[in-house]
Design an enzyme around this catalytic site. Structure first.
Site, PDB file in Angstrom:
ATOM      1  N   ARG A  54      -5.736  -5.378 -11.061  1.00 13.43           N
ATOM      2  CA  ARG A  54      -6.539  -6.306 -10.266  1.00 13.43           C
ATOM      3  C   ARG A  54      -7.901  -5.648 -10.066  1.00 13.43           C
ATOM      4  O   ARG A  54      -7.971  -4.516  -9.581  1.00 13.43           O
ATOM      5  CB  ARG A  54      -5.897  -6.541  -8.901  1.00 13.43           C
ATOM      6  N   LYS A 105     -14.110  -5.350  -5.756  1.00  9.86           N
ATOM      7  CA  LYS A 105     -15.319  -4.533  -5.549  1.00  9.86           C
ATOM      8  C   LYS A 105     -14.992  -3.251  -4.770  1.00  9.86           C
ATOM      9  O   LYS A 105     -15.586  -2.220  -5.006  1.00  9.86           O
ATOM     10  CB  LYS A 105     -16.366  -5.354  -4.803  1.00  9.86           C
ATOM     11  N   THR A 142     -12.192 -11.775  -6.493  1.00  5.74           N
ATOM     12  CA  THR A 142     -13.522 -11.844  -5.877  1.00  5.74           C
ATOM     13  C   THR A 142     -13.762 -13.231  -5.312  1.00  5.74           C
ATOM     14  O   THR A 142     -13.155 -14.202  -5.774  1.00  5.74           O
ATOM     15  CB  THR A 142     -14.624 -11.517  -6.917  1.00  5.74           C
ATOM     16  N   HIS A 143     -14.661 -13.292  -4.300  1.00  6.97           N
ATOM     17  CA  HIS A 143     -15.127 -14.592  -3.799  1.00  6.97           C
ATOM     18  C   HIS A 143     -16.591 -14.773  -4.147  1.00  6.97           C
ATOM     19  O   HIS A 143     -17.239 -15.677  -3.645  1.00  6.97           O
ATOM     20  CB  HIS A 143     -14.981 -14.661  -2.273  1.00  6.97           C
ATOM     21  N   LYS A 191       0.847  -1.199   0.000  1.00  4.55           N
ATOM     22  CA  LYS A 191       0.000   0.000   0.000  1.00  4.55           C
ATOM     23  C   LYS A 191       0.883   1.250   0.000  1.00  4.55           C
ATOM     24  O   LYS A 191       1.886   1.298   0.714  1.00  4.55           O
ATOM     25  CB  LYS A 191      -0.901   0.009   1.237  1.00  4.55           C
ATOM     26  N   ASP A 198      -1.825  -2.033  -4.005  1.00  2.01           N
ATOM     27  CA  ASP A 198      -3.224  -2.114  -3.565  1.00  2.01           C
ATOM     28  C   ASP A 198      -3.876  -0.736  -3.689  1.00  2.01           C
ATOM     29  O   ASP A 198      -3.182   0.298  -3.637  1.00  2.01           O
ATOM     30  CB  ASP A 198      -3.298  -2.517  -2.083  1.00  2.01           C
ATOM     31  N   MET A 199      -5.198  -0.726  -3.824  1.00  2.00           N
ATOM     32  CA  MET A 199      -5.886   0.566  -3.844  1.00  2.00           C
ATOM     33  C   MET A 199      -6.541   0.800  -2.482  1.00  2.00           C
ATOM     34  O   MET A 199      -7.226  -0.065  -1.954  1.00  2.00           O
ATOM     35  CB  MET A 199      -6.952   0.600  -4.951  1.00  2.00           C
ATOM     36  N   GLN A 221     -11.355  -0.463  -8.195  1.00  4.16           N
ATOM     37  CA  GLN A 221     -12.483  -0.840  -7.329  1.00  4.16           C
ATOM     38  C   GLN A 221     -13.810  -0.570  -8.047  1.00  4.16           C
ATOM     39  O   GLN A 221     -14.123   0.578  -8.378  1.00  4.16           O
ATOM     40  CB  GLN A 221     -12.422  -0.016  -6.039  1.00  4.16           C
ATOM     41  N   ALA A 256     -13.150  -2.076  -0.638  1.00  2.00           N
ATOM     42  CA  ALA A 256     -13.286  -2.500   0.754  1.00  2.00           C
ATOM     43  C   ALA A 256     -13.388  -1.352   1.751  1.00  2.00           C
ATOM     44  O   ALA A 256     -13.373  -1.588   2.951  1.00  2.00           O
ATOM     45  CB  ALA A 256     -12.091  -3.378   1.115  1.00  2.00           C
TER      46      ALA A 256
HETATM   47  C1  LIG Z   1      -6.952 -10.749  -3.934  1.00  2.00           C
HETATM   48  C2  LIG Z   1      -7.756  -9.599  -3.427  1.00  2.00           C
HETATM   49  C3  LIG Z   1      -7.167  -8.356  -3.301  1.00  2.00           C
HETATM   50  C4  LIG Z   1      -7.906  -7.255  -2.879  1.00  2.00           C
HETATM   51  N1  LIG Z   1      -7.332  -6.013  -2.876  1.00  2.00           N
HETATM   52  C5  LIG Z   1      -8.085  -4.945  -2.577  1.00  2.00           C
HETATM   53  C6  LIG Z   1      -7.578  -3.620  -2.710  1.00  2.00           C
HETATM   54  O1  LIG Z   1      -6.436  -3.393  -3.106  1.00  2.00           O
HETATM   55  N2  LIG Z   1      -8.395  -2.579  -2.400  1.00  2.00           N
HETATM   56  C7  LIG Z   1      -9.688  -2.784  -1.982  1.00  2.00           C
HETATM   57  O2  LIG Z   1     -10.401  -1.797  -1.739  1.00  2.00           O
HETATM   58  N3  LIG Z   1     -10.173  -4.029  -1.812  1.00  2.00           N
HETATM   59  C8  LIG Z   1      -9.421  -5.101  -2.104  1.00  2.00           C
HETATM   60  N4  LIG Z   1      -9.957  -6.351  -1.985  1.00  2.00           N
HETATM   61  C9  LIG Z   1     -11.222  -6.554  -1.241  1.00  2.00           C
HETATM   62  C10 LIG Z   1     -12.420  -6.416  -2.160  1.00  2.00           C
HETATM   63  O3  LIG Z   1     -12.566  -5.082  -2.553  1.00  2.00           O
HETATM   64  C11 LIG Z   1     -13.709  -6.856  -1.437  1.00  2.00           C
HETATM   65  O4  LIG Z   1     -13.911  -6.084  -0.298  1.00  2.00           O
HETATM   66  C12 LIG Z   1     -13.714  -8.311  -1.019  1.00  2.00           C
HETATM   67  O5  LIG Z   1     -13.060  -9.119  -1.958  1.00  2.00           O
HETATM   68  C13 LIG Z   1     -15.156  -8.826  -0.892  1.00  2.00           C
HETATM   69  O6  LIG Z   1     -15.799  -8.734  -2.110  1.00  2.00           O
HETATM   70  P1  LIG Z   1     -16.209 -10.012  -2.994  1.00  2.00           P
HETATM   71  O7  LIG Z   1     -15.867  -9.708  -4.408  1.00  2.00           O
HETATM   72  O8  LIG Z   1     -15.592 -11.224  -2.451  1.00  2.00           O
HETATM   73  O9  LIG Z   1     -17.783 -10.030  -2.963  1.00  2.00           O
HETATM   74  P2  LIG Z   1     -18.865  -9.921  -1.798  1.00  2.00           P
HETATM   75  O10 LIG Z   1     -20.148  -9.669  -2.493  1.00  2.00           O
HETATM   76  O11 LIG Z   1     -18.435  -8.979  -0.733  1.00  2.00           O
HETATM   77  O12 LIG Z   1     -18.855 -11.369  -1.201  1.00  2.00           O
HETATM   78  C14 LIG Z   1     -19.289 -12.495  -1.954  1.00  2.00           C
HETATM   79  C15 LIG Z   1     -19.165 -13.719  -1.087  1.00  2.00           C
HETATM   80  O13 LIG Z   1     -17.791 -13.962  -0.797  1.00  2.00           O
HETATM   81  C16 LIG Z   1     -17.635 -14.411   0.535  1.00  2.00           C
HETATM   82  N5  LIG Z   1     -16.853 -13.417   1.282  1.00  2.00           N
HETATM   83  C17 LIG Z   1     -16.492 -12.187   0.886  1.00  2.00           C
HETATM   84  N6  LIG Z   1     -15.755 -11.571   1.826  1.00  2.00           N
HETATM   85  C18 LIG Z   1     -15.669 -12.444   2.851  1.00  2.00           C
HETATM   86  C19 LIG Z   1     -15.039 -12.404   4.130  1.00  2.00           C
HETATM   87  N7  LIG Z   1     -14.361 -11.338   4.539  1.00  2.00           N
HETATM   88  N8  LIG Z   1     -15.151 -13.488   4.935  1.00  2.00           N
HETATM   89  C20 LIG Z   1     -15.828 -14.583   4.533  1.00  2.00           C
HETATM   90  N9  LIG Z   1     -16.453 -14.675   3.330  1.00  2.00           N
HETATM   91  C21 LIG Z   1     -16.360 -13.629   2.509  1.00  2.00           C
HETATM   92  C22 LIG Z   1     -19.010 -14.583   1.089  1.00  2.00           C
HETATM   93  O14 LIG Z   1     -19.416 -15.914   0.820  1.00  2.00           O
HETATM   94  C23 LIG Z   1     -19.826 -13.594   0.285  1.00  2.00           C
HETATM   95  O15 LIG Z   1     -21.190 -13.915   0.219  1.00  2.00           O
HETATM   96  C24 LIG Z   1      -9.251  -7.444  -2.466  1.00  2.00           C
HETATM   97  C25 LIG Z   1      -9.855  -8.692  -2.603  1.00  2.00           C
HETATM   98  C26 LIG Z   1      -9.139  -9.763  -3.083  1.00  2.00           C
HETATM   99  C27 LIG Z   1      -9.826 -11.077  -3.254  1.00  2.00           C
END
Ligand SMILES: Cc1cc2nc3c(=O)[nH]c(=O)nc-3n(C[C@H](O)[C@H](O)[C@H](O)COP(=O)(O)OP(=O)(O)OC[C@H]3O[C@@H](n4cnc5c(N)ncnc54)[C@H](O)[C@@H]3O)c2cc1C
Length: 320
Positions: free
Chosen positions: A195, A198, A237-238, A111, A145-146, A174, A200
């Protein structure tokens, strides 16, 4: 894909706890209390590989054995003085040395506020350029990272300037920010690896979509701009709906599976992580480690309210 169906998506705001937890993630008073508490340290270990580089190396090795690559992140943000920024930069140089020594399939994420962006943009740029040059000697890559929206433009500017000298640096976009499509097109113009996530942080409706379906729809839209660009991007994303939309799109457009990677966070949806690898997709796991885990941990709690229940339950005394 539901996010792109003709019918308007139902208005689903984010969970009310999300903004409270994100607000608390910035608390300078809560951080030391939580970080000293053995119970919260234990729960944080679900999302953080450990406090030392050795712990991250062990985690990265296991991830590599499972057919996934990794990105090591030494936790830390918003450093208070130049000495701390310089220490972070030194630590990152050592991480690249260790990755090479251990032959890990890993790059790093960092960061800019960890490199002093709050203090002096020129210092931050100089430190980033040093890390990127060091990584280039190992043919490795730095992901910036953002952070929150007050840093978006400065991050893009610094990444672009450093990238003009060394191409082995990329950043993060994002989907929750209104401005992101324009930024994506701007960064693609210089061939920058992105990358897509969504987002955070706690952003006001003036700058970010307040409703989850709009964030998801924008995510899919941006993914469709990124993947045909010929640049190697990360789809982070997850969310099963985002994963499916990506798989459908690459199949339809005949984009090779080695032209992009999925990315997920350490300890989150390991079932989906294994599934992607079984299906033959590339997957990178973001592995955070270090003592400064509080803000990262709070952002993970904010993403999923069930994590908070799990955390609070773990603080209750156990019955015999
Ligand atoms: C590799 C990586 C790098 C990232 N880098 C950044 C960054 O540089 N800047 C930034 O602002 N954000 C970053 N993020 C975070 C991202 O912005 C989201 O906040 C986070 O990934 C949750 O969003 P989602 O796409 O998983 O979807 P969501 O809609 O939030 O979640 C979808 C599903 O994923 C699962 N899930 C998601 N989060 C969690 C958790 N914490 N614990 C358990 N289950 C969970 C749940 O099953 C949920 O229903 C990063 C994420 C990843 C995967």
């Amino acid at each position: 894909m539901s996010t792109e169906s003709a019918a308007p998506a139902a208005r689903v705001p984010f969970h009310p706890m999300r903004s409270i937890l994100l607000h608390l993630s910035e608390s300078k008073r809560l951080a030391p209390l939580m970080m000293r508490n053995p119970l919260s340290r234990r729960v944080a270990r679900r999302f953080v590989a450990g406090e030392k580089l050795d712990d991250a190396v062990v985690a990265a090795y296991a991830v590599n054995q499972a057919g996934q690559s990794s990105s090591l992140d030494l936790l830390g943000e918003n450093v208070a003085d130049e000495a701390a920024a310089r220490r972070s930069a030194q630590n990152y140089l050592a991480i690249f040395d260790r990755i090479a020594q251990e032959r890990l399939e890993s790059n790093v994420s960092l960061k800019l506020t960890q490199l002093g962006l709050d203090l002096d943009a020129a210092l931050c740029e100089e430190l980033l350029a040093g890390i990127v040059a060091h990584a280039a000697r190992y043919a490795n890559f730095v992901r910036v990272d953002m952070e929150g929206s007050p840093y978006t433009q400065r991050t893009i500017d610094i990444v672009k300037r450093v990238r003009a000298r060394h191409s082995n640096v990329g950043t993060v976009m994002q989907a929750y920010l209104y401005r992101t499509e324009k930024d994506v097109r701007d960064l693609l113009g210089v061939g920058c690896r992105i990358r897509l996530c969504k987002g955070a942080y706690n952003e006001p409706p003036a700058v970010a979509f307040p409703q989850k379906p709009d964030v998801d729809a924008n995510y899919v839209k941006l993914m469709k701009i990124l993947l045909p660009s010929g640049v190697y991007h990360g789809i982070a994303t997850h969310d099963p709906a985002m994963l499916q939309a990506t798989k459908d799109f690459v199949r339809e457009k005949k984009i090779d599976r080695d032209q992009f990677e999925f990315q997920m966070l350490y300890g989150i949806r390991t079932d989906l992580q294994r599934q992607l690898v079984r299906e033959g997709y590339r997957l990178r796991i973001y592995i955070p480690y270090g003592t400064d885990w509080f803000p990262y941990f709070m952002r993970r709690l904010a993403e999923r309210p069930a994590n908070l229940t799990f955390f609070l339950r773990s603080l209750l005394p156990r019955r015999a």
